[in-house]
Design a protein around this motif. Structure first.
Motif, PDB file in Angstrom:
ATOM      1  N   SER A   8       0.842  -1.194   0.000  1.00 30.31           N
ATOM      2  CA  SER A   8       0.000   0.000   0.000  1.00 30.31           C
ATOM      3  C   SER A   8       0.878   1.246   0.000  1.00 30.31           C
ATOM      4  O   SER A   8       1.995   1.264   0.522  1.00 30.31           O
ATOM      5  N   ASP A   9       0.342   2.266  -0.621  1.00 33.51           N
ATOM      6  CA  ASP A   9       0.967   3.586  -0.609  1.00 33.51           C
ATOM      7  C   ASP A   9      -0.126   4.563  -0.205  1.00 33.51           C
ATOM      8  O   ASP A   9      -0.891   5.030  -1.041  1.00 33.51           O
ATOM      9  N   GLY A  10      -0.198   4.812   1.091  1.00 33.24           N
ATOM     10  CA  GLY A  10      -1.306   5.595   1.592  1.00 33.24           C
ATOM     11  C   GLY A  10      -2.585   4.772   1.511  1.00 33.24           C
ATOM     12  O   GLY A  10      -2.653   3.658   2.021  1.00 33.24           O
ATOM     13  N   ASP A  11      -3.593   5.308   0.825  1.00 33.19           N
ATOM     14  CA  ASP A  11      -4.854   4.588   0.660  1.00 33.19           C
ATOM     15  C   ASP A  11      -4.861   3.734  -0.599  1.00 33.19           C
ATOM     16  O   ASP A  11      -5.827   3.006  -0.850  1.00 33.19           O
ATOM     17  N   GLU A  12      -3.810   3.806  -1.384  1.00 36.42           N
ATOM     18  CA  GLU A  12      -3.774   3.077  -2.656  1.00 36.42           C
ATOM     19  C   GLU A  12      -3.097   1.725  -2.449  1.00 36.42           C
ATOM     20  O   GLU A  12      -2.029   1.632  -1.835  1.00 36.42           O
ATOM     21  N   LEU A  13      -3.747   0.684  -2.973  1.00 36.56           N
ATOM     22  CA  LEU A  13      -3.202  -0.665  -2.917  1.00 36.56           C
ATOM     23  C   LEU A  13      -2.635  -1.044  -4.275  1.00 36.56           C
ATOM     24  O   LEU A  13      -3.193  -0.677  -5.318  1.00 36.56           O
TER      25      LEU A  13
ATOM     26  N   ASP B  91       4.250  -5.065   6.387  1.00 38.68           N
ATOM     27  CA  ASP B  91       3.511  -4.077   5.600  1.00 38.68           C
ATOM     28  C   ASP B  91       2.816  -4.702   4.399  1.00 38.68           C
ATOM     29  O   ASP B  91       1.994  -4.040   3.752  1.00 38.68           O
TER      30      ASP B  91
END
Length: 511
Positions: free
Chosen positions: A42-47, A78
Motif C-alpha cells: 500500500s501507498d497511503g490509501d492506494e493498494l 507491511d
C-alpha cells in the motif's frame, strides 16, 4: 511407405478418442474453488500488487498455496495477502495459519464472508501415469491479454492446461509428482487435477528448459499435502475411489440393465417351461382320475340296479307266498326303491369332462408359494448402503442412510417427494453449498439415487431463484406428489444434461 504412414495415422486418429479424457464439467467444478493469491502493498490509501500466485480451497474458509507465494508477506508486516475468487464475488484478505518451507506448502484463512467450494483430494498412492490438468493464473497469460497489475484485482477465470504424469519422485527433500501440464510464474500453489477434478498435488516449480529441452513440472504430492492439512486442523475431503467417467458409468448401467432383463427373460422362460410341464402332468392325472371316477360311478349304478332287481324279485316272491305279510313287503319294497334311487344318483353325479379343467386349475394353484423376493408395497423402514461399483463420487461424502418411505412419497415423515415421468424425486438447492442435488427413489427395486450438479456461482444463483418461486407441499397434502413433480420442472430444466456425481444406494429393510 506413404500408404503405411497414412494407415498408421488413421489408426492413431481412431484410437486417440478412446483414451481416457478429463471430464470438462469436473475440471470446471474444481476450478470454482481456485483463487488468485496476491501479495499486496500500500501507498497511503492506494493498494498495488507486488506479486501473485494461485491457491485452492480445502474448506469453505481455508486455502492452500505454496510457501514461496506468501513468503514476502511473512517477512514484511507491511505486505498483506489478498484472495481473489475465480467465480465472482468480492476480494478478501487472507491470514496465514501455517507455512512449511521444507515442502513448499502454506495454509491461509479467508477473512470476510467469502465461501468457497472445497476441492476433493485423491487418496492412495499417486498415479505414475495418466492425464492431468493444471489450473491457475500464469503471469504470461495475463501479459499476453494486456492485463496490468491492477487488473488482477478483478475476478478472472483460471487457466487450465493439460498434460501427462511423467512419474513420482522425491525432489528437494519432499515428495513430488513430475508432469507435463504447463505451468508458469503465477501458477504456483494451484492444483494439479486428475480426470475427475480431484487434487493430485500442488503445483510448485518447473524444470530448467535450457537449449530447448522438453519441459517438465513438479507438484507437491498429496502424500505431503494431506498430513500438512491434518496437522493444522483441517480434515480434507479425500476420495480413494477409482476415477470413472460418467459415460463409462452409464455404459455399465446399460449393461447391468441388459443383464437383468436377460436373466428375467430366462427366469420367465424357465418358469413357463416348468409351468407347462406341471400342466401337462396335471392334465394327464386329471383325465385319468375323471375317467376312473366316471367308470366307478357307472359300475356302482349297475351294482345298485342289480341289487334293486334282486330285491324286486324277492318282493314278488313274498307277495305270491304270503300276501298278508305287509310289513316285510314294505321293507323289501323300500329297499328296492332306495337301490334304484341310489343307482340313479350315482349315474347322474358322475364327473363330466369339464371336471378335467377344474382339477387341472386346482393342481396348478396347489403348492404355489408367495415369492419372498417380491418387493413389499406400502410403508418401508430401510437402511441404504452405497454401491461403489454403480457410483461416481468426486467430492461428496457417502455414508449409510436410514430411509423411511411412506406410500405416497413421504420420506422420514417430513419430506415430500414429487412424482413425474414414473419417478419419485426431490430436488435440493442449498444456500450453503454450490451444488444442486436430485434425490430419487425406486420403491419397487428399493434403489436410492443421489445425483449432484456442481454449478458455477451464477448458475447456482439462477437455480436458487427458480427454487424460490414455489413452496414444496407438505407430506399428506392432497395431490402433493404430482404437484411437486410439476413444480420442480423449472429448476430441473436449468441443470446440465449430465451430473458431476452419482451416488447409488441399495436399500434393505431395517431389522
Amino acid at each position: 511407405m506413404g500408404r503405411i504412414l497414412s494407415f498408421t495415422l488413421a489408426i492413431c486418429a481412431f484410437l486417440v478418442p478412446a483414451l481416457a479424457q478429463a471430464e470438462p464439467a469436473d475440471i470446471d467444478a474444481a476450478a470454482r474453488g481456485v483463487v488468485r493469491v496476491i501479495i499486496i502493498s500500500s501507498d497511503g490509501d492506494e493498494l498495488y500488487p507486488v506479486s501473485h500466485g494461485t491457491g485452492f480451497a480445502v474448506s469453505s474458509d481455508k486455502v492452500v498455496t505454496n510457501a514461496h507465494v506468501i513468503r514476502d508477506a511473512m517477512r514484511d508486516r507491511d505486505l498483506r495477502i489478498g484472495i481473489i475468487p475465480s467465480g465472482g464475488g468480492e476480494a478478501v484478505y487472507g491470514q496465514p495459519i501455517a507455512i512449511s518451507p521444507t515442502n513448499d506448502l502454506a495454509l491461509v484463512r479467508i477473512t470476510g464472508s467469502l465461501r468457497l467450494p472445497p476441492l476433493a483430494l485423491s487418496g492412495g498412492m499417486p498415479p505414475d501415469n495418466g492425464d492431468v490438468t493444471s489450473v491457475g493464473y500464469p503471469m504470461n497469460v495475463d501479459r499476453a491479454q494486456g492485463l496490468g497489475m491492477g487488473d488482477i484485482f478483478r475476478s478472472q477465470p483460471p487457466v487450465k492446461s493439460r498434460g501427462f504424469i511423467s512419474g513420482t519422485r522425491p525432489s528437494r527433500q519432499f515428495d513430488t509428482i513430475l508432469h507435463t501440464a504447463p505451468i508458469a510464474r503465477g501458477n504456483s500453489g494451484g492444483p494439479l487435477l486428475d480426470n475427475c477434478g480431484r487434487v493430485l498435488g500442488v503445483n510448485s516449480f518447473g524444470a530448467d528448459n535450457d537449449g530447448g529441452d522438453a519441459e517438465f513440472f513438479f507438484a507437491v504430492s498429496n502424500r505431503e499435502l494431506i498430513p500438512f492439512l491434518r496437522a493444522n486442523g483441517v480434515t480434507p475431503r479425500v476420495n480413494e475411489m477409482p476415477c470413472r467417467s460418467m459415460a463409462d458409468l452409464d455404459a455399465a448401467e446399460r449393461e447391468r440393465a441388459d443383464r437383468e432383463q436377460t436373466a428375467a427373460r430366462q427366469e420367465m422362460s424357465s418358469r413357463a417351461e416348468k409351468t407347462r410341464a406341471k400342466r401337462d402332468r396335471a392334465q394327464v392325472e386329471a383325465e385319468q382320475g375323471v375317467i376312473t371316477d366316471r367308470e366307478d360311478r357307472v359300475f356302482l349304478s349297475f351294482v345298485l340296479l342289480l341289487a334293486a332287481f334282486g330285491l324286486g324279485q324277492w318282493t314278488l316272491a313274498i307277495h305270491n307266498s304270503d300276501p298278508r305279510d305287509e310289513k316285510r313287503l314294505r321293507i323289501v319294497a323300500a329297499a328296492t326303491i332306495v337301490c334304484v334311487l341310489a343307482a340313479l344318483a350315482a349315474y347322474l353325479t358322475r364327473p363330466g369332462l369339464d371336471e378335467i379343467d377344474r382339477r387341472v386349475a386346482a393342481a396348478m394353484q396347489d403348492g404355489v408359494p408367495s415369492s419372498p423376493d417380491e418387493p413389499a408395497t406400502g410403508d418401508l423402514a430401510l437402511t441404504c448402503t452405497l454401491l461403489p461399483e454403480r457410483s461416481r463420487i468426486t467430492s461428496a461424502q457417502a455414508e449409510d442412510i436410514d430411509f423411511d418411505w411412506q406410500e405416497g412419497g413421504c420420506v422420514n415423515g417430513r419430506t415430500q417427494y414429487g412424482f413425474a415421468g414414473g419417478t419419485w424425486s426431490r430436488l435440493f438447492v442449498p444456500n450453503s453449498e454450490d451444488a444442486v442435488s436430485v434425490n430419487s427413489f425406486d420403491p419397487d427395486r428399493r434403489t436410492y439415487r443421489v445425483e449432484r450438479y456442481l454449478l458455477s456461482r451464477s448458475a447456482m444463483e439462477e437455480a436458487r431463484i427458480a427454487r424460490g418461486k414455489y413452496d414444496a407441499p407438505k407430506c399428506g397434502d392432497e395431490g402433493a406428489a404430482g404437484q411437486l413433480g410439476d413444480l420442480q420442472g423449472e429448476v430441473l430444466g436449468l441443470l446440465p444434461q449430465q451430473p458431476n456425481e452419482r451416488l447409488v444406494y441399495e436399500c434393505r429393510t431395517r431389522p
